[in-house]
Design a protein around this motif. Structure first.
Motif, PDB file in Angstrom:
ATOM      1  N   SER A   1      15.582 -10.166  -4.322  1.00  9.48           N
ATOM      2  CA  SER A   1      16.454  -9.664  -5.386  1.00  9.48           C
ATOM      3  C   SER A   1      16.724  -8.171  -5.265  1.00  9.48           C
ATOM      4  O   SER A   1      17.457  -7.601  -6.071  1.00  9.48           O
ATOM      5  CB  SER A   1      15.827  -9.962  -6.750  1.00  9.48           C
ATOM      6  OG  SER A   1      14.702  -9.116  -6.987  1.00  9.48           O
ATOM      7  N   GLY A   2      16.101  -7.507  -4.265  1.00 12.15           N
ATOM      8  CA  GLY A   2      16.334  -6.095  -4.035  1.00 12.15           C
ATOM      9  C   GLY A   2      15.298  -5.165  -4.617  1.00 12.15           C
ATOM     10  O   GLY A   2      15.457  -3.943  -4.577  1.00 12.15           O
ATOM     11  N   ALA A   3      14.214  -5.710  -5.157  1.00 13.23           N
ATOM     12  CA  ALA A   3      13.193  -4.885  -5.795  1.00 13.23           C
ATOM     13  C   ALA A   3      12.334  -4.156  -4.769  1.00 13.23           C
ATOM     14  O   ALA A   3      12.166  -4.608  -3.628  1.00 13.23           O
ATOM     15  CB  ALA A   3      12.296  -5.753  -6.687  1.00 13.23           C
ATOM     16  N   GLN A   4      11.782  -3.024  -5.185  1.00 12.52           N
ATOM     17  CA  GLN A   4      10.715  -2.363  -4.440  1.00 12.52           C
ATOM     18  C   GLN A   4       9.411  -3.048  -4.839  1.00 12.52           C
ATOM     19  O   GLN A   4       9.176  -3.283  -6.029  1.00 12.52           O
ATOM     20  CB  GLN A   4      10.638  -0.884  -4.800  1.00 12.52           C
ATOM     21  CG  GLN A   4      11.917  -0.112  -4.556  1.00 12.52           C
ATOM     22  CD  GLN A   4      11.774   1.321  -5.019  1.00 12.52           C
ATOM     23  OE1 GLN A   4      11.227   2.159  -4.313  1.00 12.52           O
ATOM     24  NE2 GLN A   4      12.253   1.611  -6.222  1.00 12.52           N
ATOM     25  N   VAL A   5       8.556  -3.356  -3.865  1.00 12.64           N
ATOM     26  CA  VAL A   5       7.362  -4.142  -4.163  1.00 12.64           C
ATOM     27  C   VAL A   5       6.133  -3.559  -3.481  1.00 12.64           C
ATOM     28  O   VAL A   5       6.124  -3.352  -2.261  1.00 12.64           O
ATOM     29  CB  VAL A   5       7.529  -5.617  -3.722  1.00 12.64           C
ATOM     30  CG1 VAL A   5       6.321  -6.440  -4.158  1.00 12.64           C
ATOM     31  CG2 VAL A   5       8.809  -6.214  -4.306  1.00 12.64           C
ATOM     32  N   ALA A   6       5.106  -3.283  -4.275  1.00 12.66           N
ATOM     33  CA  ALA A   6       3.798  -2.911  -3.739  1.00 12.66           C
ATOM     34  C   ALA A   6       3.034  -4.192  -3.459  1.00 12.66           C
ATOM     35  O   ALA A   6       2.787  -4.991  -4.368  1.00 12.66           O
ATOM     36  CB  ALA A   6       3.039  -2.053  -4.744  1.00 12.66           C
ATOM     37  N   LEU A   7       2.674  -4.409  -2.209  1.00 15.96           N
ATOM     38  CA  LEU A   7       1.988  -5.622  -1.773  1.00 15.96           C
ATOM     39  C   LEU A   7       0.497  -5.307  -1.675  1.00 15.96           C
ATOM     40  O   LEU A   7       0.068  -4.567  -0.793  1.00 15.96           O
ATOM     41  CB  LEU A   7       2.528  -6.074  -0.421  1.00 15.96           C
ATOM     42  CG  LEU A   7       4.045  -6.338  -0.358  1.00 15.96           C
ATOM     43  CD1 LEU A   7       4.484  -6.573   1.074  1.00 15.96           C
ATOM     44  CD2 LEU A   7       4.419  -7.508  -1.249  1.00 15.96           C
ATOM     45  N   VAL A   8      -0.279  -5.897  -2.566  1.00 16.94           N
ATOM     46  CA  VAL A   8      -1.707  -5.604  -2.651  1.00 16.94           C
ATOM     47  C   VAL A   8      -2.493  -6.853  -2.289  1.00 16.94           C
ATOM     48  O   VAL A   8      -2.273  -7.932  -2.862  1.00 16.94           O
ATOM     49  CB  VAL A   8      -2.095  -5.127  -4.069  1.00 16.94           C
ATOM     50  CG1 VAL A   8      -3.567  -4.701  -4.114  1.00 16.94           C
ATOM     51  CG2 VAL A   8      -1.195  -3.980  -4.519  1.00 16.94           C
ATOM     52  N   GLY A   9      -3.399  -6.731  -1.333  1.00 17.08           N
ATOM     53  CA  GLY A   9      -4.215  -7.865  -0.919  1.00 17.08           C
ATOM     54  C   GLY A   9      -5.219  -7.418   0.121  1.00 17.08           C
ATOM     55  O   GLY A   9      -5.296  -6.237   0.471  1.00 17.08           O
ATOM     56  N   LEU A  10      -5.990  -8.350   0.652  1.00 19.93           N
ATOM     57  CA  LEU A  10      -7.029  -8.015   1.620  1.00 19.93           C
ATOM     58  C   LEU A  10      -6.693  -8.409   3.052  1.00 19.93           C
ATOM     59  O   LEU A  10      -7.350  -7.968   3.983  1.00 19.93           O
ATOM     60  CB  LEU A  10      -8.350  -8.688   1.203  1.00 19.93           C
ATOM     61  CG  LEU A  10      -8.967  -8.188  -0.109  1.00 19.93           C
ATOM     62  CD1 LEU A  10     -10.223  -8.991  -0.437  1.00 19.93           C
ATOM     63  CD2 LEU A  10      -9.294  -6.698  -0.027  1.00 19.93           C
ATOM     64  N   ASN A  11      -5.672  -9.246   3.231  1.00 20.84           N
ATOM     65  CA  ASN A  11      -5.301  -9.720   4.564  1.00 20.84           C
ATOM     66  C   ASN A  11      -4.132  -8.884   5.082  1.00 20.84           C
ATOM     67  O   ASN A  11      -2.964  -9.191   4.830  1.00 20.84           O
ATOM     68  CB  ASN A  11      -4.925 -11.201   4.496  1.00 20.84           C
ATOM     69  CG  ASN A  11      -4.662 -11.800   5.860  1.00 20.84           C
ATOM     70  OD1 ASN A  11      -4.300 -11.112   6.803  1.00 20.84           O
ATOM     71  ND2 ASN A  11      -4.847 -13.108   5.975  1.00 20.84           N
ATOM     72  N   ARG A  12      -4.467  -7.805   5.798  1.00 25.07           N
ATOM     73  CA  ARG A  12      -3.421  -6.877   6.236  1.00 25.07           C
ATOM     74  C   ARG A  12      -2.371  -7.548   7.120  1.00 25.07           C
ATOM     75  O   ARG A  12      -1.158  -7.302   6.930  1.00 25.07           O
ATOM     76  CB  ARG A  12      -4.044  -5.677   6.946  1.00 25.07           C
ATOM     77  CG  ARG A  12      -3.026  -4.641   7.406  1.00 25.07           C
ATOM     78  CD  ARG A  12      -3.680  -3.386   7.947  1.00 25.07           C
ATOM     79  NE  ARG A  12      -4.281  -2.594   6.880  1.00 25.07           N
ATOM     80  CZ  ARG A  12      -3.609  -1.728   6.139  1.00 25.07           C
ATOM     81  NH1 ARG A  12      -2.312  -1.539   6.345  1.00 25.07           N
ATOM     82  NH2 ARG A  12      -4.223  -1.031   5.209  1.00 25.07           N
TER      83      ARG A  12
END
Length: 271
Positions: free
Chosen positions: A25-36
């Protein structure tokens, strides 16, 4: 639709599907997780609008550092989704499982607070509409045999979100409680019991985001699993317990089919 989002547990399942929907949809997204590597593959879909973070969600200092960097580079989010979660069976008679319960509470319950807290003041100061989303579970509505740690963590999360929602009523921020039933993810892959209403994570992500955008404070995925749970709750407790006792239990941390719980010692998971 949302333009600036933060998602924990973005490595797979519902979190990954949510990230893909928002990125599309065009959003900026911070991707947070442990599996780089999983996050890198996801970020490659929109490299100019994403950043990767790999903190332990129960580590408040690490989460604050993540939030500070995101705020500095991308500004204040209008959507924060506390999706990180783990699941597994629990046996009170086994002292080793107390470690499992502690870790599950740290991730599933404390992790929601450490996700929201670093962004909350900035979101309030912006005086713009924003949404805080906590992914709980229908398992938080009633305790189930052999699943006490998970049920307790999700019941606690539901209560925490209720409190936060009441606190933020005077503001332009909304708080949303998501109660999925069974989603086809790694957390359910080892289940040997019936999973009525099993939902694909992509369909769940679309329904979740649409519901939040429309202001729905309580979202059950799919709705029919909520109706089933409510119908069962009308039974006398003894009957309800008897039905649940007849079902196979979720694998515990050391059993075949169990999903990994980050932060558990190897001595427990291999015992």
């Amino acid at each position: 639709m949302f333009r600036n989002a933060v998602i924990t547990g973005a490595c797979g399942g519902l979190g990954q599907a949510l990230a893909q929907e928002l990125m599309a949809s065009g959003a900026q997204v911070a991707l947070v997780g442990l599996n780089r590597p999983a996050l890198q593959a996801l970020a490659a879909l929109a490299p100019d609008r994403t950043r990767i973070y790999t903190p332990d969600v129960s580590d408040a200092s690490a989460m604050q550092a993540m939030a500070s960097e995101w705020l500095a580079h991308h500004g204040t989010p209008d959507l924060v989704i506390a999706n990180a979660g783990v699941a597994g069976g629990f046996e009170t008679a086994d002292p080793a499982d107390l470690v499992v319960m502690r870790r599950m509470l740290e991730i599933n319950l404390l992790g929601a607070a450490t996700t929201f807290q670093p962004f909350l003041q900035a979101m309030l100061d912006s005086q713009r509409p924003g949404a805080l989303v906590g992914v709980a579970s229908v398992a938080g509505w009633r305790g189930m045999p052999g699943n006490g740690a998970y049920c307790a963590s999700k019941a606690g999360l539901i209560a925490y979100l209720q409190s936060l929602r009441a606190e933020l009523r005077p503001s332009r921020l909304t708080v949303h409680t998501i109660s999925p039933g069974y989603l086809r993810t790694a957390l359910t892959a080892g289940n040997t019991f019936a999973m009525p209403g099993l939902l694909e994570p992509e369909a769940a992500a679309r329904a979740l985001l649409q519901g939040v955008a429309r202001g729905r404070e309580h979202i059950v995925l799919p709705r029919r699993i909520g109706w089933l749970s409510q119908a069962l709750s009308l039974l006398p407790a003894r009957w309800h317990d008897r039905i649940l006792l007849g079902q196979p239990r979720k694998p515990r941390a050391h059993q075949a089919g169990a999903t990994p719980i980050p932060g558990l010692s190897d001595t427990h998971t291999s015992s």
